[in-house]
Design an enzyme around this catalytic site. Structure first.
Site, PDB file in Angstrom:
ATOM      1  N   SER A 248       0.830  -1.200   0.000  1.00  0.00           N
ATOM      2  CA  SER A 248       0.000   0.000   0.000  1.00  0.00           C
ATOM      3  C   SER A 248       0.858   1.242   0.000  1.00  0.00           C
ATOM      4  O   SER A 248       2.016   1.230   0.399  1.00  0.00           O
ATOM      5  CB  SER A 248      -0.892   0.011   1.239  1.00  0.00           C
ATOM      6  N   LYS A 249       0.235   2.309  -0.468  1.00  0.00           N
ATOM      7  CA  LYS A 249       0.914   3.594  -0.548  1.00  0.00           C
ATOM      8  C   LYS A 249       1.331   4.085   0.830  1.00  0.00           C
ATOM      9  O   LYS A 249       2.294   4.796   0.967  1.00  0.00           O
ATOM     10  CB  LYS A 249      -0.047   4.632  -1.134  1.00  0.00           C
ATOM     11  N   ARG A 250       0.546   3.726   1.836  1.00  0.00           N
ATOM     12  CA  ARG A 250       0.846   4.234   3.162  1.00  0.00           C
ATOM     13  C   ARG A 250       2.162   3.697   3.693  1.00  0.00           C
ATOM     14  O   ARG A 250       2.880   4.387   4.381  1.00  0.00           O
ATOM     15  CB  ARG A 250      -0.290   3.867   4.139  1.00  0.00           C
ATOM     16  N   LYS A 251       2.457   2.448   3.359  1.00  0.00           N
ATOM     17  CA  LYS A 251       3.643   1.832   3.958  1.00  0.00           C
ATOM     18  C   LYS A 251       4.877   1.880   3.056  1.00  0.00           C
ATOM     19  O   LYS A 251       5.986   1.739   3.513  1.00  0.00           O
ATOM     20  CB  LYS A 251       3.325   0.396   4.350  1.00  0.00           C
ATOM     21  N   ASN A 252       4.680   2.037   1.780  1.00  0.00           N
ATOM     22  CA  ASN A 252       5.815   2.053   0.859  1.00  0.00           C
ATOM     23  C   ASN A 252       5.564   3.085  -0.220  1.00  0.00           C
ATOM     24  O   ASN A 252       4.429   3.381  -0.539  1.00  0.00           O
ATOM     25  CB  ASN A 252       5.953   0.688   0.161  1.00  0.00           C
TER      26      ASN A 252
END
Ligand code: GLU
Length: 493
Positions: A248-252
């Site tokens: 996901s964009k949030r983590k990577n």
């Protein structure tokens, strides 16, 4: 064997995503390995979300990573194929393999909520499946809103196919409902267009992410409705965050450009992406594109999710940097500054170019510890600060093993300064000669090497961890070395 044809079908609704890049790569490797071709197909039927800037970003990204597509077919746009899809949609309607459905979203929502309450999966109740033709025509003539649904052949048994990665996959026909294939004759949807295109373009292998595996049975039914022959399907494992959730964009960071801007080399990214769900039977981890093409095969693609390990990417990038010649390293870094450089990096670029020889020598000293191009600016800082005003905490003169501290530093530094001042003029100033001289003098005076060389390194670099003392002396030359040592003495006073 018939020709191997694969396709890259991205939707231009966002920047070139790292997951898309992995899929394109596996398709590219498979096509290249088998002397086949790869078709570039922009799935831009979603008019509200598709944008030209994203298409450009994806096409550029594919090329930046060293991949290509079949030039003879060029870039195909689904948005330009509406008439073709329309013809096929009409065929299905005529053959009663598809039908108009006038159930409104509101009506269906009520049913959906009801299903949710009763904790069962929602299925379209087939209200319009066998509706009276005259009624349908009347509603169409009256311009009532409808969609076109595919009529699942209920006498067809379960759908079973052999996936080139996952082996036999079987889906109960009962689990599928009459899915929507078009909003209207001019607006067909993904599961329909993809089948028409894969057939029209003679695609032999559909290699795509596992997130599409639930679409495959639907597409197989559409292939069958037209009596088209089926391609081979291969579903690649999902890419997961470290905690095993879906990438996901949030983590990577997820766009390829983010990684390039962060100083990862295209070769290293390709190398890393290739290993994100595939490996060879041996221990090899560093691969050129040519090696990947030679070694790639679908039967070594993993079934389980592939964890996106940024540390591994850094390691691979570091290995690629180690392999690189110094000229190439310098070229890549200057290019990196030009494309992505911060203000600070841009500012220093002039100095790099003014004294290229010094720049190359400095780069050579930090190359092997560099993991990303974006680290270089900081690593090179020690070479580009003014000698007389070098700032650092005198506490870093402390080293337990070398038995040094800011209290002992003046003794070590004065000793070193003396050797340098009296450096024989006929002797070439290089690390090798400096080493011989220093070792000899240190021994004569009865010191331990570290007692002199460690504080000297600190004074030369102003850093706790830096390249070796003798290399630093060589690169700075006599004058600058002396200035830095004098500055060191001043700082420990
Ligand atoms: N446009 C689809 C996607 O970007 C293509 C899926 C497929 O390969 O069929 O996910």
């Amino acid at each position: 064997m018939s020709e191997i044809i694969v396709r890259y079908p991205p939707s231009p609704t966002g920047l070139f995503h790292i997951g898309t890049a992995r899929t394109v790569l596996y398709n590219f490797l498979f096509a290249q390995k088998n002397n086949g071709k790869a078709i570039m197909r922009m799935e831009d039927t979603d008019k509200t979300r598709s944008e030209e800037k994203y298409e450009k970003n994806i096409l550029d990204g594919i090329q930046k990573l060293g991949m290509s597509w079949d030039e003879t077919t060029g870039v195909i746009h689904q948005s330009e194929r509406t008439e073709i899809y329309k013809k096929y949609l009409q065929q299905l309607l005529t053959e009663k393999k598809a039908y108009y459905c006038f159930s409104t979203p509101e009506e269906l929502n009520v049913l959906r909520e009801q299903a949710q309450k009763e904790k069962r999966a929602f299925r379209y109740p087939e209200t319009w499946r066998d509706a009276d033709e005259k009624l349908v025509q009347e509603k169409l003539d009256a311009g009532e809103k409808s969609v076109i649904r595919f009529k699942i052949p209920r006498d067809r048994g379960d759908i079973i196919f052999t996936d080139a990665v996952r082996g036999e996959v079987s889906i109960h026909q009962k689990e599928l409902d009459d899915f929507v294939i078009a909003k209207n004759l001019e607006t067909p949807l993904y599961n329909f267009c993809v089948v028409i295109d894969d057939n029209d373009m003679n695609v032999s292998h559909v290699i795509r992410g596992e997130d599409h595996i639930s679409n495959t049975p639907k597409q197989i039914l559409v292939f069958e409705a037209f009596k088209f022959s089926l391609p081979t399907f291969a579903h690649l494992p999902l890419i997961l965050n470290q905690d095993k959730s879906k990438l996901s964009k949030r983590k990577n960071k997820v766009s390829v450009d983010d990684y390039l801007a962060d100083g990862f080399l295209p070769e290293a990214l390709v190398n890393f992406l290739a290993l994100l769900g595939w490996n060879t039977s041996d221990e090899q981890e560093i691969f050129t594109m040519e090696e990947l093409i030679e070694k790639f095969s679908l039967d070594r693609v993993h079934k389980g999710g592939a964890i996106f390990d940024i540390e591994k990417l850094k390691w691979i990038n570091g290995e690629w940097i180690k392999k690189m010649g110094i000229e190439e390293f310098s070229h890549r870094y200057l290019q990196h500054i030009q494309q992505f450089g911060t203000d600070e990096e841009q500012k220093r670029k002039g100095e790099y170019e003014k004294n290229n020889e010094f720049f190359l020598s400095a780069l050579a000293l930090i190359k092997d510890r560099t993991k990303k191009l974006s680290e270089i600016h900081e690593y090179l800082s020690l070479f580009y600060t003014t000698d007389e005003t070098l700032e650092y905490s005198s506490d870093i003169y402390f080293h337990k093993k070398m038995k040094t501290s800011k209290e002992t530093a003046p003794e070590s530094l004065t000793f070193a300064l003396d050797i340098i001042k009296n450096y024989p003029s006929e002797l070439e100033w290089n690390a090798e000669n400096l080493k011989i001289l220093f070792i000899e003098k240190i021994k004569e005076a009865g010191y331990k090497n570290g007692f002199i060389l460690f504080p000297l390194r600190v004074a030369l670099s102003g850093e706790e961890f830096s390249p070796g003392t003798l290399e630093l002396l060589e690169i700075f030359g006599k004058e600058r070395s002396m200035k830095r040592i004098e500055r060191g003495v001043e700082l420990v006073k």
